[in-house]
Write a protein that holds these residues in place. Structure first.
Motif, short mmCIF file in Angstrom:
data_model
loop_
_atom_site.label_atom_id
_atom_site.label_comp_id
_atom_site.label_asym_id
_atom_site.label_seq_id
_atom_site.Cartn_x
_atom_site.Cartn_y
_atom_site.Cartn_z
N TYR B 202 0.83 -1.22 0.00
CA TYR B 202 0.00 0.00 0.00
C TYR B 202 0.86 1.25 0.00
O TYR B 202 0.38 2.33 0.37
N GLN B 361 -10.47 -6.86 16.30
CA GLN B 361 -11.24 -5.72 16.80
C GLN B 361 -11.16 -5.58 18.31
O GLN B 361 -11.12 -4.46 18.82
N PHE B 365 -9.55 -2.12 20.29
CA PHE B 365 -10.04 -1.39 21.47
C PHE B 365 -8.94 -1.26 22.51
O PHE B 365 -8.75 -0.20 23.13
N GLY B 423 -8.63 2.29 7.90
CA GLY B 423 -9.06 0.90 8.03
C GLY B 423 -9.98 0.65 9.21
O GLY B 423 -10.82 -0.24 9.17
N ARG B 426 -14.31 3.70 11.97
CA ARG B 426 -15.57 3.65 12.72
C ARG B 426 -15.35 3.18 14.15
O ARG B 426 -16.00 3.65 15.08
N LEU C 30 -19.35 0.26 22.85
CA LEU C 30 -18.24 -0.57 22.39
C LEU C 30 -18.67 -1.91 21.83
O LEU C 30 -18.21 -2.34 20.78
N PHE C 31 -19.56 -2.58 22.55
CA PHE C 31 -19.91 -3.95 22.14
C PHE C 31 -20.84 -3.96 20.92
O PHE C 31 -20.58 -4.63 19.93
N PRO C 33 -21.65 -1.81 18.37
CA PRO C 33 -21.19 -1.51 17.01
C PRO C 33 -20.40 -2.64 16.37
O PRO C 33 -20.46 -2.84 15.16
N LEU C 34 -19.67 -3.41 17.19
CA LEU C 34 -18.91 -4.52 16.63
C LEU C 34 -19.80 -5.73 16.43
O LEU C 34 -19.75 -6.41 15.41
N TRP C 35 -20.63 -5.98 17.40
CA TRP C 35 -21.47 -7.17 17.37
C TRP C 35 -22.46 -7.09 16.21
O TRP C 35 -22.76 -8.08 15.56
N ILE C 38 -21.28 -3.01 12.54
CA ILE C 38 -21.32 -1.64 12.00
C ILE C 38 -19.89 -1.12 11.86
O ILE C 38 -19.51 -0.59 10.82
N ALA C 39 -19.09 -1.30 12.92
CA ALA C 39 -17.70 -0.83 12.88
C ALA C 39 -16.80 -1.99 12.46
O ALA C 39 -16.25 -2.69 13.29
N VAL C 40 -16.67 -2.18 11.16
CA VAL C 40 -15.83 -3.27 10.66
C VAL C 40 -14.61 -2.70 9.94
O VAL C 40 -14.65 -1.57 9.48
N PRO C 41 -13.52 -3.47 9.85
CA PRO C 41 -12.35 -3.00 9.10
C PRO C 41 -12.73 -2.73 7.64
O PRO C 41 -13.55 -3.45 7.07
N SER C 42 -12.14 -1.68 7.04
CA SER C 42 -12.55 -1.29 5.69
C SER C 42 -11.78 -2.08 4.63
O SER C 42 -10.93 -1.55 3.94
N ARG C 43 -12.07 -3.36 4.54
CA ARG C 43 -11.51 -4.15 3.45
C ARG C 43 -12.47 -4.15 2.28
O ARG C 43 -13.69 -4.08 2.47
N GLN C 97 -8.90 -9.55 -0.83
CA GLN C 97 -9.61 -8.58 0.02
C GLN C 97 -8.64 -7.60 0.69
O GLN C 97 -8.45 -7.65 1.90
N PRO C 98 -8.03 -6.72 -0.08
CA PRO C 98 -7.10 -5.76 0.52
C PRO C 98 -7.83 -4.65 1.26
O PRO C 98 -9.05 -4.50 1.14
N PHE C 99 -7.08 -3.86 2.02
CA PHE C 99 -7.66 -2.70 2.70
C PHE C 99 -7.92 -1.59 1.69
O PHE C 99 -7.28 -1.50 0.65
N TYR C 101 -7.73 2.31 1.56
CA TYR C 101 -7.25 3.49 2.28
C TYR C 101 -7.61 4.78 1.57
O TYR C 101 -6.87 5.76 1.66
#
Lengths: 55, 466, 139
Positions: B202, B361, B365, B423, B426, C30-31, C33-35, C38-43, C97-99, C101
């Protein structure tokens, strides 16, 4: 065999956590809140000077 | 000073025990962090490629050198169970201290959740790989690990940290053994750096992005000062334990990177669901090494979770003691002398995150809470030197080149926020939302229960300018 | 001499309530958004030229045009993937599945403002509380 391990793992976990909760409740009843909350920040013993003063 | 307060208030006060020496401090610091070489750092490879992760490892090494310098000076003066939390109370103020306390609790609790998840899942992987059994569930082992460690911590700090010292040393030895087993003196035989290393996938933006997980190589080394109240002579033992821990980690990080990227393709190492890169590297080489690294990884995860329970519960306890949290949490067990209620309270939080959230994840945190804590440190140092200049109070250690480490640290922190944003933007916002809301809650609701002057417990002169 | 501030004693119910509020905040902010992912890595998915797949209902993919070369893997890499128990198909699911950016300036500015605002509020509020602490302790 793995099923036995799993059941054992759950059982031991439940036992340990249960014991801690039981002990904490027992301590809470046997001692006054004032006594349990009596600790103070121990900042005076920085260089080990006052080790002898305190038990 | 404190003796007087104790004598007036409570003739029979129950305090934490002072039993730890420098070796325990080393074990507490390195024990928590070493797991970062066995898992988690590899996501830096995913964000910036193999070389990106190496550069991140160095740059973040510099960040932590600054952290260790600043922390050693202040800790050698403020020795209290809350570590940075107690520092913040004395140098910046209550709301900052409340936040720092939460950074510590969350950084360690999330790290603990990551550790037990890895320990459990490794049992699953090991059973599949080495015993060729049918797929087994990992959840019972994760919970078992948590329950045993919490129980050990409940029963007393000395036994806990002695156990930690032994298993940390064993885990470190497994990395060194792996390094020699892959014959670094004859490249091409087992290590394939020539063929496996690629350019920066990258570009330089990826290198910056990799700083995010570069933190994981070292996160928690500052935990050494959490045990300050239980160390026999913290002014000497804490700087010594912290600095030797830092050196151990720099060596371990270099060896880890070298072996892993010399054996595994970078896309594999950096994949979000890759659990244990050193174990996988060993798996590719031979069965005895695979077993060795299986044990090493489990040991490191256990040692780390053990130290984390210790640190997180002490920070939570300290906040309870000051009424920053309900006073109930500030209790010390009359027999074991541990913050027993704080230990029990944090068990379900760690368990739920460990069982439900993916590793990368949970780690993020932990990293974010750590990072917020490092951002506090330059502020802390600046205020500390300004309010109590050199010579005004007794310091166990004075770090050189002030304010250079503070400035470097702040710059690196800001860059790393940007790295997390790349990355994981959010998740960064979710974490900030949490800290903003709890800050408002503290400032406008909780603080009314706090005694004002009593928060300042050090026998120091009045801060300059107040 | 500054008058000593005497805080109210919190009742047992109040303590329990405060603890629940904190726990709720941890789980909501915290819990969840991940569960809820919603807050996932941007791949993002990035297939090499000439490569495509059809996903079956159970999620298994049938690839066409796939080879180790188009995935950018040399023979050594290929050998290591295979030793790790991966086939070309399963390796492809990871490699493609790259990131992402892509820089979103508004997003960066917003995040920066949030972090900076948080620190400014915290330091200002702390300073105010700190003055009280020092006054009560030393006056």
């Amino acid at each position: 065999m793995w099923e036995v391990f799993e059941v054992l793992a759950w059982a031991i976990s439940a036992l340990l956590v249960g014991w801690m909760v039981w002990d904490a409740m027992r301590v809470g009843q046997a001692h006054s809140e004032n006594e349990l909350l009596s600790s103070r920040e121990g900042v005076d013993d920085l260089f080990g000077d006052s080790n002898r003063k305190r038990s | 000073m404190t003796d007087q307060v104790v004598a007036q208030g409570q003739p029979k006060s129950i305090n934490l025990l002072k039993v730890l020496g420098p070796a325990h401090v080393w074990a507490l610091g390195v024990g928590i962090v070493l797991v970062g070489e066995f898992m988690g750092w590899n996501y830096a490879v995913g964000k910036g490629g193999a070389y990106g992760a190496l550069i991140a490892c160095w740059v973040i090494g510099l960040l932590y050198t600054c952290v260790a310098m600043i922390d050693s000076e202040i800790t050698s003066t403020v020795a209290a169970a809350g570590g940075q939390y107690a520092q913040a109370k004395h140098t910046v103020g209550p709301l900052m201290a409340f936040n720092v306390g939460l950074y510590l609790v969350l950084a360690y609790t999330m790290l603990e959740a990551a550790d037990i998840q890895v320990a459990g899942q490794l049992v699953q992987i090991g059973a599949l790989d080495m015993l060729a059994s049918a797929p087994v569930n990992w959840e019972p082992y994760t919970i078992l690990c948590l329950a045993i460690l919490a129980w050990l911590n409940y029963r007393g700090v000395f036994m806990t940290l002695t156990v930690n010292f032994v298993i940390t040393a064993a885990a470190f030895a497994s990395i060194v053994l792996l390094f020699f087993a892959v014959k670094p003196w004859s490249p091409g035989e087992i290590l394939q750096h020539q063929e496996l290393l690629t350019g920066l996938p990258y570009g330089w933006l990826g290198v910056i992005a990799a700083l995010h997980f570069g933190i994981w190589f070292y996160l928690g080394i500052e935990g050494t000062c959490q045990a300050a109240e239980e160390v026999r002579s913290p002014g000497r033992a804490l700087p010594l334990g912290t600095m030797s821990g830092m050196i151990t980690l720099l060596i371990a990080a270099a060896l880890t990177w070298y072996v892993a990227v010399g054996v595994l393709p970078w896309e594999y190492v950096g994949w979000d669901l890759e659990l244990a890169p050193l174990y996988d590297a060993a798996k590719v080489v031979s069965l005895p090494l695979q077993i060795l690294l299986f044990v090493g990884t489990i040991f490191s995860a256990i040692a780390s979770a053990n130290g984390c329970i210790n640190d997180a519960s002490r920070a939570w306890f300290s906040m309870g003691r000051d009424r920053y949290l309900p006073a109930w949490f500030g209790a010390v067990h009359p027999r074991y002398r541990t913050p027993f209620r704080a230990i029990i309270f944090l068990i379900p939080i760690a368990a739920i995150f460990a069982l439900q959230i993916p590793l990368a994840q949970i780690i993020t945190f932990s990293i974010l809470s750590g990072l917020l804590g490092y951002t506090f440190m330059p502020i802390n140092m600046y205020k500390f030197r300004k309010k109590w200049p050199l010579g005004s109070i007794r310091r166990g250690y004075v770090h050189p080149f002030h304010p250079l480490p503070a400035v470097v640290l702040l710059t690196l922190c800001i860059t790393t926020y940007f790295a997390v944003y790349l990355g994981y933007g959010r998740q960064l916002l979710a974490m900030m939302a949490f800290y903003i809301v709890v800050s408002l809650w503290f400032a406008f609701h909780r603080y009314k229960y706090v005694r004002r002057g009593d928060q300042f417990t050090m026998a120091w002169p009045r801060p300059r300018g107040y | 001499m500054v008058a000593k501030y005497v805080p109210p004693v919190q009742s047992r119910a109040g303590q329990i309530f405060d603890t629940i509020v904190l726990l709720a905040l941890v789980f909501i902010a915290l819990f969840l958004p991940l569960w809820l992912s919603i807050a996932v890595p941007s791949r993002v998915e990035k297939l090499p030229e000439g490569v495509s797949y059809v996903a079956a209902e159970d999620g298994t993919r049938t690839w066409t045009g796939l080879s180790w070369e188009v995935l950018g893997q040399n023979p050594t890499m290929q050998a290591q993937w295979e030793k790790l128990g991966h086939s070309m198909d399963s390796a492809a699911e990871i490699i493609t599945q790259p990131f992402d950016y892509t820089i979103d300036y508004l997003g960066i500015a917003l995040t920066g403002v949030v972090i900076l605002g948080y620190f400014i509020f915290m330091l200002a509020m702390s300073e105010r509380e700190y003055k009280q602490v020092i006054a009560e302790k030393f006056d």
